[in-house]
Design an enzyme around this catalytic site. Structure first.
Site, PDB file in Angstrom:
ATOM      1  N   GLY A  46       0.829  -1.199   0.000  1.00 57.81           N
ATOM      2  CA  GLY A  46       0.000   0.000   0.000  1.00 57.81           C
ATOM      3  C   GLY A  46       0.864   1.249   0.000  1.00 57.81           C
ATOM      4  O   GLY A  46       2.009   1.231   0.463  1.00 57.81           O
ATOM      5  N   GLN A  51       3.075  10.037   0.955  1.00 60.64           N
ATOM      6  CA  GLN A  51       4.370   9.357   0.891  1.00 60.64           C
ATOM      7  C   GLN A  51       5.137   9.669  -0.384  1.00 60.64           C
ATOM      8  O   GLN A  51       6.317   9.317  -0.500  1.00 60.64           O
ATOM      9  CB  GLN A  51       4.180   7.831   1.008  1.00 60.64           C
ATOM     10  CG  GLN A  51       3.696   7.408   2.384  1.00 60.64           C
ATOM     11  CD  GLN A  51       3.555   5.905   2.454  1.00 60.64           C
ATOM     12  OE1 GLN A  51       2.546   5.360   2.039  1.00 60.64           O
ATOM     13  NE2 GLN A  51       4.577   5.230   2.941  1.00 60.64           N
ATOM     14  N   CYS A  88       6.150  -0.053   6.764  1.00 67.54           N
ATOM     15  CA  CYS A  88       5.748   1.109   5.969  1.00 67.54           C
ATOM     16  C   CYS A  88       6.884   1.441   5.010  1.00 67.54           C
ATOM     17  O   CYS A  88       8.051   1.387   5.397  1.00 67.54           O
ATOM     18  CB  CYS A  88       5.504   2.285   6.914  1.00 67.54           C
ATOM     19  SG  CYS A  88       5.034   3.810   6.071  1.00 67.54           S
ATOM     20  N   LEU A  89       6.534   1.770   3.771  1.00 70.93           N
ATOM     21  CA  LEU A  89       7.571   2.093   2.782  1.00 70.93           C
ATOM     22  C   LEU A  89       8.365   3.337   3.176  1.00 70.93           C
ATOM     23  O   LEU A  89       9.476   3.534   2.680  1.00 70.93           O
ATOM     24  CB  LEU A  89       6.936   2.281   1.396  1.00 70.93           C
ATOM     25  CG  LEU A  89       6.374   0.992   0.784  1.00 70.93           C
ATOM     26  CD1 LEU A  89       5.559   1.296  -0.461  1.00 70.93           C
ATOM     27  CD2 LEU A  89       7.504   0.009   0.466  1.00 70.93           C
ATOM     28  N   HIS A 130      -3.895   1.344   7.947  1.00 69.27           N
ATOM     29  CA  HIS A 130      -2.570   1.951   7.852  1.00 69.27           C
ATOM     30  C   HIS A 130      -2.549   3.092   6.834  1.00 69.27           C
ATOM     31  O   HIS A 130      -2.053   4.186   7.117  1.00 69.27           O
ATOM     32  CB  HIS A 130      -1.549   0.865   7.475  1.00 69.27           C
ATOM     33  CG  HIS A 130      -0.145   1.357   7.317  1.00 69.27           C
ATOM     34  ND1 HIS A 130       0.874   1.006   8.178  1.00 69.27           N
ATOM     35  CD2 HIS A 130       0.414   2.182   6.379  1.00 69.27           C
ATOM     36  CE1 HIS A 130       1.999   1.603   7.772  1.00 69.27           C
ATOM     37  NE2 HIS A 130       1.759   2.310   6.680  1.00 69.27           N
ATOM     38  N   GLU A 131      -3.123   2.839   5.655  1.00 76.51           N
ATOM     39  CA  GLU A 131      -3.060   3.853   4.591  1.00 76.51           C
ATOM     40  C   GLU A 131      -3.995   5.027   4.874  1.00 76.51           C
ATOM     41  O   GLU A 131      -3.654   6.188   4.580  1.00 76.51           O
ATOM     42  CB  GLU A 131      -3.384   3.217   3.233  1.00 76.51           C
ATOM     43  CG  GLU A 131      -2.447   2.083   2.815  1.00 76.51           C
ATOM     44  CD  GLU A 131      -0.971   2.449   2.859  1.00 76.51           C
ATOM     45  OE1 GLU A 131      -0.613   3.628   2.709  1.00 76.51           O
ATOM     46  OE2 GLU A 131      -0.161   1.520   3.080  1.00 76.51           O
ATOM     47  N   HIS A 134      -2.371   7.452   7.182  1.00 76.64           N
ATOM     48  CA  HIS A 134      -1.392   8.340   6.524  1.00 76.64           C
ATOM     49  C   HIS A 134      -2.035   9.670   6.110  1.00 76.64           C
ATOM     50  O   HIS A 134      -1.377  10.707   6.127  1.00 76.64           O
ATOM     51  CB  HIS A 134      -0.846   7.687   5.248  1.00 76.64           C
ATOM     52  CG  HIS A 134       0.393   6.871   5.455  1.00 76.64           C
ATOM     53  ND1 HIS A 134       1.576   7.402   5.928  1.00 76.64           N
ATOM     54  CD2 HIS A 134       0.651   5.559   5.223  1.00 76.64           C
ATOM     55  CE1 HIS A 134       2.494   6.451   5.986  1.00 76.64           C
ATOM     56  NE2 HIS A 134       1.961   5.319   5.566  1.00 76.64           N
TER      57      HIS A 134
HETATM   58 NI    NI Z   1       2.897   3.483   5.435  1.00 75.35          NI
END
Ligand code: NI
Length: 150
Positions: A46, A51, A88-89, A130-131, A134
């Site tokens: 995701g 991000q 998380c990326l 999670h997304e 953000h």
């Molecule tokens: Ni993330």
């Protein structure tokens, strides 16, 4: 195809609240495509627009070749609890144990502005939470009970 740079933790853009999408135009469509390209390049499940430095309420998720484009997503129902590893990326290589609902129902628009409802369990439910977090500047590390050895 355009891969965008993924912002890493410590950057202020990750802690800001994102704006709602009001205009469903070609520019939005390009952003969604770029988010998918960047997600697939990164190997994550995701990615949220902040991000890549864009403060807009846009998220993409893909688990097991099932892509979701979520514009202005809102969680409308949750059930149960799961505790599991989350990453998380924007935090490459770091994983922590995070409690999330086991089941999540979400509503979101697609790139044409049409509303949909989606249900997810386990990893998909975790990704919805999670997304969506953000988009309000909430990073998963705030919820980590225990960091895992990488
Ligand atoms: Ni993330």
């Amino acid at each position: 195809m355009a891969i965008r740079n993924i912002v890493k933790h410590g950057d202020d853009v990750l802690t800001k609240k994102c704006r709602k999408i009001e205009v469903f135009d070609q520019r939005l469509s390009q952003l969604v495509d770029d988010l998918f390209d960047t997600l697939y390049e990164s190997g994550g499940v995701g990615l949220a627009a902040p991000q890549v430095g864009v403060l807009k309420r846009v998220v993409v998720i893909d688990i097991d070749d099932e892509p979701y484009e979520l514009i202005n997503p809102e969680i409308i129902e949750t059930r149960g609890v799961q505790n599991g590893p989350e990453g998380c990326l924007s935090y490459p290589g770091q994983f922590g144990m995070v409690k999330r609902p086991m089941y999540v129902k979400i509503k979101a628009q697609d790139r044409t502005g049409e509303w949909h409802e989606y249900e997810g369990e386990e990893l998909l439910a975790r990704a919805f939470c999670h997304e969506t977090d953000h988009l309000d500047g909430n990073m998963f590390m705030r919820l980590v009970d225990e960091w895992l050895e990488s």
